[in-house]
Design a protein around this motif. Structure first.
Motif, PDB file in Angstrom:
ATOM      1  N   VAL A 102       0.850  -1.195   0.000  1.00 28.00           N
ATOM      2  CA  VAL A 102       0.000   0.000   0.000  1.00 28.00           C
ATOM      3  C   VAL A 102       0.886   1.246   0.000  1.00 28.00           C
ATOM      4  O   VAL A 102       2.066   1.182   0.324  1.00 28.00           O
ATOM      5  CB  VAL A 102      -0.936   0.026   1.234  1.00 28.00           C
ATOM      6  CG1 VAL A 102      -1.825  -1.201   1.237  1.00 28.00           C
ATOM      7  CG2 VAL A 102      -0.135   0.098   2.536  1.00 28.00           C
ATOM      8  N   THR A 103       0.304   2.377  -0.379  1.00 29.49           N
ATOM      9  CA  THR A 103       1.031   3.634  -0.311  1.00 29.49           C
ATOM     10  C   THR A 103       1.267   3.997   1.146  1.00 29.49           C
ATOM     11  O   THR A 103       0.314   4.086   1.920  1.00 29.49           O
ATOM     12  CB  THR A 103       0.237   4.765  -0.999  1.00 29.49           C
ATOM     13  OG1 THR A 103       0.013   4.407  -2.366  1.00 29.49           O
ATOM     14  CG2 THR A 103       1.004   6.082  -0.932  1.00 29.49           C
ATOM     15  N   PRO A 104       2.521   4.168   1.555  1.00 23.21           N
ATOM     16  CA  PRO A 104       2.788   4.427   2.978  1.00 23.21           C
ATOM     17  C   PRO A 104       2.229   5.768   3.430  1.00 23.21           C
ATOM     18  O   PRO A 104       2.325   6.771   2.718  1.00 23.21           O
ATOM     19  CB  PRO A 104       4.316   4.407   3.053  1.00 23.21           C
ATOM     20  CG  PRO A 104       4.778   4.732   1.667  1.00 23.21           C
ATOM     21  CD  PRO A 104       3.751   4.134   0.756  1.00 23.21           C
ATOM     22  N   SER A 185      11.786  -2.298   5.870  1.00 18.80           N
ATOM     23  CA  SER A 185      10.492  -1.677   5.615  1.00 18.80           C
ATOM     24  C   SER A 185      10.650  -0.189   5.333  1.00 18.80           C
ATOM     25  O   SER A 185      10.030   0.356   4.406  1.00 18.80           O
ATOM     26  CB  SER A 185       9.565  -1.890   6.818  1.00 18.80           C
ATOM     27  OG  SER A 185       8.289  -1.346   6.569  1.00 18.80           O
ATOM     28  N   ALA A 186      11.512   0.472   6.121  1.00 17.39           N
ATOM     29  CA  ALA A 186      11.724   1.907   5.926  1.00 17.39           C
ATOM     30  C   ALA A 186      12.352   2.192   4.569  1.00 17.39           C
ATOM     31  O   ALA A 186      11.939   3.122   3.863  1.00 17.39           O
ATOM     32  CB  ALA A 186      12.605   2.452   7.047  1.00 17.39           C
ATOM     33  N   LEU A 187      13.351   1.393   4.191  1.00 22.31           N
ATOM     34  CA  LEU A 187      14.017   1.610   2.907  1.00 22.31           C
ATOM     35  C   LEU A 187      13.072   1.369   1.743  1.00 22.31           C
ATOM     36  O   LEU A 187      13.004   2.158   0.797  1.00 22.31           O
ATOM     37  CB  LEU A 187      15.238   0.696   2.800  1.00 22.31           C
ATOM     38  CG  LEU A 187      16.441   1.082   3.663  1.00 22.31           C
ATOM     39  CD1 LEU A 187      17.464  -0.037   3.678  1.00 22.31           C
ATOM     40  CD2 LEU A 187      17.072   2.365   3.145  1.00 22.31           C
ATOM     41  N   VAL A 242       7.080  13.679   0.285  1.00 24.88           N
ATOM     42  CA  VAL A 242       5.838  13.174   0.885  1.00 24.88           C
ATOM     43  C   VAL A 242       5.074  14.305   1.570  1.00 24.88           C
ATOM     44  O   VAL A 242       5.530  14.865   2.572  1.00 24.88           O
ATOM     45  CB  VAL A 242       6.135  12.051   1.906  1.00 24.88           C
ATOM     46  CG1 VAL A 242       4.834  11.516   2.493  1.00 24.88           C
ATOM     47  CG2 VAL A 242       6.940  10.937   1.250  1.00 24.88           C
ATOM     48  N   LYS A 243       3.924  14.606   1.048  1.00 29.39           N
ATOM     49  CA  LYS A 243       3.078  15.628   1.653  1.00 29.39           C
ATOM     50  C   LYS A 243       2.588  15.143   3.015  1.00 29.39           C
ATOM     51  O   LYS A 243       2.094  14.034   3.155  1.00 29.39           O
ATOM     52  CB  LYS A 243       1.874  15.912   0.739  1.00 29.39           C
ATOM     53  CG  LYS A 243       0.979  17.032   1.253  1.00 29.39           C
ATOM     54  CD  LYS A 243      -0.170  17.298   0.289  1.00 29.39           C
ATOM     55  CE  LYS A 243      -1.061  18.430   0.800  1.00 29.39           C
ATOM     56  NZ  LYS A 243      -2.192  18.712  -0.135  1.00 29.39           N
ATOM     57  N   GLY A 244       2.754  15.985   4.011  1.00 23.55           N
ATOM     58  CA  GLY A 244       2.302  15.629   5.350  1.00 23.55           C
ATOM     59  C   GLY A 244       3.338  14.912   6.197  1.00 23.55           C
ATOM     60  O   GLY A 244       3.095  14.610   7.364  1.00 23.55           O
ATOM     61  N   PHE A 245       4.518  14.652   5.620  1.00 24.13           N
ATOM     62  CA  PHE A 245       5.580  14.000   6.385  1.00 24.13           C
ATOM     63  C   PHE A 245       6.196  15.023   7.332  1.00 24.13           C
ATOM     64  O   PHE A 245       6.805  15.998   6.898  1.00 24.13           O
ATOM     65  CB  PHE A 245       6.643  13.435   5.446  1.00 24.13           C
ATOM     66  CG  PHE A 245       7.828  12.814   6.167  1.00 24.13           C
ATOM     67  CD1 PHE A 245       7.723  11.571   6.758  1.00 24.13           C
ATOM     68  CD2 PHE A 245       9.039  13.498   6.244  1.00 24.13           C
ATOM     69  CE1 PHE A 245       8.804  11.006   7.419  1.00 24.13           C
ATOM     70  CE2 PHE A 245      10.129  12.941   6.894  1.00 24.13           C
ATOM     71  CZ  PHE A 245      10.010  11.700   7.494  1.00 24.13           C
TER      72      PHE A 245
END
Length: 254
Positions: A102-104, A185-187, A242-245
């Protein structure tokens, strides 16, 4: 990038999953994506059995697997509900893998970066101080692979993940190594957003080289600082992509 790549990085045994595992993975993906809302009911076992063309016993086994991962709660008479996210076993390999489908969400990425900031600078420091020569050779080999694979996004992220895993292994701490799934997962979640163009891969190689050079020189303080600088760079890239990051840690605070 897909969850299959995550399983490859984790060196999961390539055994064909049984029907219950296949159904649990599909349900798990839907839960992680929000198709089944937290606190909401999932379809009953008759509907699920019909949808997936399996027996009700297979559905029950699949649900049991998800209960074990904290995603579902079964209560007689009231159905099967999706648990609140705080109850999920987020470090479970399957749950981390399903996030790749899914999109993170910005909050998920931010929390992954929190964990990386907590453990990777210290891992680099310990790798410099305690890493064996063979462990250092593995770090150098992984970096060379990054340079060789810079023209391919997927091959590069695999090499990148192996570089970070080599550092965790060199730190010589069993508990730390068991958190490598968070790094993978982060990468996988971030690089497809920040390095969509393979030409962008080359710009991150010097940052990794600085970390490697400090470790190979056995300069523990420099290794810690260079890893933090690398993560600062990652945070900056995500903030743009990333918007909202909104990371809780700001690089300017150092």
């Amino acid at each position: 990038m897909t969850e299959l790549l995550y399983y490859d990085l984790k060196e999961s045994k390539m055994v064909a999953p049984g029907l219950a595992t296949q159904v649990s993975r599909e349900l798990g993906r839907r839960i992680v994506s929000g198709s089944y809302a937290e606190g909401g009911l999932i379809d009953d076992e008759n509907k699920l059995a019909e949808r997936f063309s399996v027996s009700k016993s297979v559905v029950r086994e699949a649900v049991k697997l998800l209960v074990g991962k904290g995603l579902l709660d079964v209560r007689r008479g009231s159905g099967t509900r999706v648990c609140e996210r705080r109850r999920w076993m987020l470090l479970d390999d399957d749950v981390l893998a399903w996030h790749q489908a899914v999109t993170p969400k910005p909050q998920f990425l931010s929390q992954l970066m929190d964990i990386r900031l907590m453990m990777e600078p210290k891992a680099a420091m310990w790798a410099a101080e305690f890493g064996t020569q063979s462990a250092h050779d593995e770090i150098e080999h992984a970096h060379s692979k990054m340079e060789a694979e810079a023209k391919s996004v997927e091959d590069f992220v695999v090499a990148d993940a192996l570089f970070h895993r080599a550092i965790l292994r060199a730190a010589d701490n069993e508990f730390l190594l068991n958190l490598e799934g968070v790094i993978f997962s982060a990468l996988l979640s971030s690089i497809k957003l920040t390095n969509a163009d393979p030409r962008e891969n080359a710009s991150s190689i010097p940052v990794h080289r600085a970390v490697m050079d400090a470790i190979l020189s056995r300069d523990a303080d420099a290794a810690e600082q260079q890893m933090r600088a690398h993560l600062d760079d990652t945070i900056a890239r995500l903030s743009v992509a990333v918007k909202g990051f909104e990371p809780r840690y700001k690089p300017s605070q150092t």
